[in-house]
Scaffold this motif. Sequence first.
Motif, PDB file in Angstrom:
ATOM      1  N   UNK A   1       0.846  -1.198   0.000  1.00  0.00           N
ATOM      2  CA  UNK A   1       0.000   0.000   0.000  1.00  0.00           C
ATOM      3  C   UNK A   1       0.885   1.253   0.000  1.00  0.00           C
ATOM      4  N   UNK A   2       1.935   1.225   0.789  1.00  0.00           N
ATOM      5  CA  UNK A   2       2.818   2.387   0.906  1.00  0.00           C
ATOM      6  C   UNK A   2       3.771   2.503  -0.283  1.00  0.00           C
ATOM      7  N   UNK A   3       4.227   1.365  -0.802  1.00  0.00           N
ATOM      8  CA  UNK A   3       5.059   1.415  -1.999  1.00  0.00           C
ATOM      9  C   UNK A   3       4.262   1.969  -3.191  1.00  0.00           C
ATOM     10  N   UNK A   4       2.968   1.605  -3.260  1.00  0.00           N
ATOM     11  CA  UNK A   4       2.100   2.142  -4.308  1.00  0.00           C
ATOM     12  C   UNK A   4       2.005   3.666  -4.182  1.00  0.00           C
ATOM     13  N   UNK A   5       1.856   4.156  -2.953  1.00  0.00           N
ATOM     14  CA  UNK A   5       1.772   5.606  -2.731  1.00  0.00           C
ATOM     15  C   UNK A   5       3.059   6.295  -3.154  1.00  0.00           C
ATOM     16  N   UNK A   6       4.205   5.674  -2.896  1.00  0.00           N
ATOM     17  CA  UNK A   6       5.489   6.256  -3.302  1.00  0.00           C
ATOM     18  C   UNK A   6       5.588   6.356  -4.812  1.00  0.00           C
ATOM     19  N   UNK A   7       5.111   5.321  -5.511  1.00  0.00           N
ATOM     20  CA  UNK A   7       5.140   5.331  -6.978  1.00  0.00           C
ATOM     21  C   UNK A   7       4.256   6.456  -7.520  1.00  0.00           C
ATOM     22  N   UNK A   8       3.051   6.595  -6.962  1.00  0.00           N
ATOM     23  CA  UNK A   8       2.158   7.663  -7.405  1.00  0.00           C
ATOM     24  C   UNK A   8       2.752   9.040  -7.121  1.00  0.00           C
ATOM     25  N   UNK A   9       3.513   9.160  -6.049  1.00  0.00           N
ATOM     26  CA  UNK A   9       4.093  10.448  -5.682  1.00  0.00           C
ATOM     27  C   UNK A   9       5.148  10.930  -6.667  1.00  0.00           C
ATOM     28  N   UNK A  10       5.609  10.040  -7.543  1.00  0.00           N
ATOM     29  CA  UNK A  10       6.500  10.470  -8.627  1.00  0.00           C
ATOM     30  C   UNK A  10       5.788  11.479  -9.526  1.00  0.00           C
ATOM     31  N   UNK A  11       4.451  11.403  -9.546  1.00  0.00           N
ATOM     32  CA  UNK A  11       3.672  12.372 -10.314  1.00  0.00           C
ATOM     33  C   UNK A  11       3.845  13.783  -9.775  1.00  0.00           C
ATOM     34  N   UNK A  12       3.980  13.938  -8.464  1.00  0.00           N
ATOM     35  CA  UNK A  12       4.240  15.258  -7.879  1.00  0.00           C
ATOM     36  C   UNK A  12       5.571  15.813  -8.370  1.00  0.00           C
TER      37      UNK A  12
END
Length: 421
Positions: A381-392
Motif C-alpha cells: 500500500x505504501x510502496x504504491x503511494x510512493x510510486x504515485x508520488x513520482x507524479x508530484x
Amino acid sequence: MKNKILNMRPEVLMFFILISAVAFGNGLSDAVYSNYFKEVYHVTAFQRGFIEFPREMPGLLCAFVIGSLGFLGDIRLAFIAQVLATVGVTFLGLLTPSFGVMLIFLFINSMGMHLFMPLQDAIGMSLADPKMIGRRMGQFSSVRAIFSLSAALLVFFGFRVGFFTFQTKIKWIFIVAAGAFTCATIMAAIMIARTKPKKTKARKTKLVLRKQYRYFYLLTILHGVQKQIAYVYGTWVIVDLLMKKADTLAILTIVVGFISIFFFNILGKWMDYFGIKRMMYVDALTFIGVYIIYGFVVWGIISEVLPKQGYAIWIVYLLFVLDRLSMQIGMVKSIYLRSIAWDHEEVTSTLSMGISLDHVVSILAAFAGGYIWMNWGSQWVFFMAAIFSLGNLYVAFRVQPDKEREVAEKMRSLLLHNKET
C-alpha cells in the motif's frame, strides 16, 4: 499581538473563529473514526476500505453541489456545510445505529466537512493581502492546528479518565464535536449578516475544467491517493498491526498539532520566499521518501524482522507524524491555482472540482488499498503511494508559475474589460 488582533479586519477575525471551531469539531470526530469503527463495529481492513465509499462520496459530489449552489456565495455555503456536519455527528453521538444506518449519518457529516474544504481555502485567500497569501494561509493553518491540538488533548485525557468511551449508548465525544460545529454554524450566520456585500457576492453557477489548470487537477488526483494512505492506512498500521487504542492516536495527533502550530507559519513564509515551484519539489520528495520508508518498516513488522515493540514502534510513530506534516505542504496547490486563475470567481469552483477529482481517486484507492493490504501485504500500500508520488515530482518539473501567472493576469484584464463593455 493584542494590537494585531484589534487592527484585524472584522471579517478576518470572524473567519479565524469559524475555522477554529471547525478544526476543534473535526479533531473530536474525524480523528477518532478509525477507533470508532474498530471498537463499535469490529470492522476488518477490507471493511475499513469499504467505509471510505460513503465517507468520501461527498467529496466526489462536491463540485456538483457547489456548482449548483454557487449562486448563494461562499459564506452561505459554509453555513450549510456546518449545519450538515452538525446533524451527522449529532446522530452518531446520540445513537448506536446499525452499520448501514451509521453510514448514512457518516455521509451527512462528511458532506458538510467536504463542502467546507474548498470553501475555507477560497474564503481564506479572498481575505488575504495578494502579496502575502502564503503567510496568511499559514496563519489560518496554524490556528487550525492549535484547535486540533486542543481537541487531541481532550480526546487523550477524555479516553484515559473514562469520560469518553465508545462502549456507552451516547458517544459524548461526538456530542461535544456537534457543539463545536454548532458554534461554527453560528459564526457563519454572523458573517453572512455582517460582512460586506462583496465578500458574500454570489458566483455564477458553473463547473470549471480548463486545460490551463491541468497541473492543479493532477496534483489533486495524486493527493487523493496520498490522503487515503496517510489518514486511513497510516492510521490502520497503528490500530490494526500495533493494536493501539484511541489515546495513542490522540498523543500522536497532539504531537502533530503542536509541531504544526509553528510549522504552518514557517511553511507560509517559505511559500512567499521560495516560490511555488521549489515548494512543489519539497512536497514531492517528502512524499516519496516517507512512503518508501513506511513500506519497508511495515514489511519488517509483518515479517517479524522488526519487533512490534521498542524502536520499531517509535519509527512508525515518527513516520505518522512526518506523513501528516508533509500532507500540509499540499496547500501550495491552492496558492498555485489562485496565482494562475483566469478569473478569481473561478477559484472556488475549480477548488471544488479538484476536491471531486481527488475523491474519485480516493474511493478507488480505498478499495484498492484494502485489497492490496489483504492479498499482497500491507507494505505494498505504501510502496504504491510512493510510486504515485513520482507524479508530484513530474508536476514540479513541468510547471512554470511565473509564465502562467503572466498569462492569467492578461486574461483577467481581458475578462474585466469584456465585463465592463
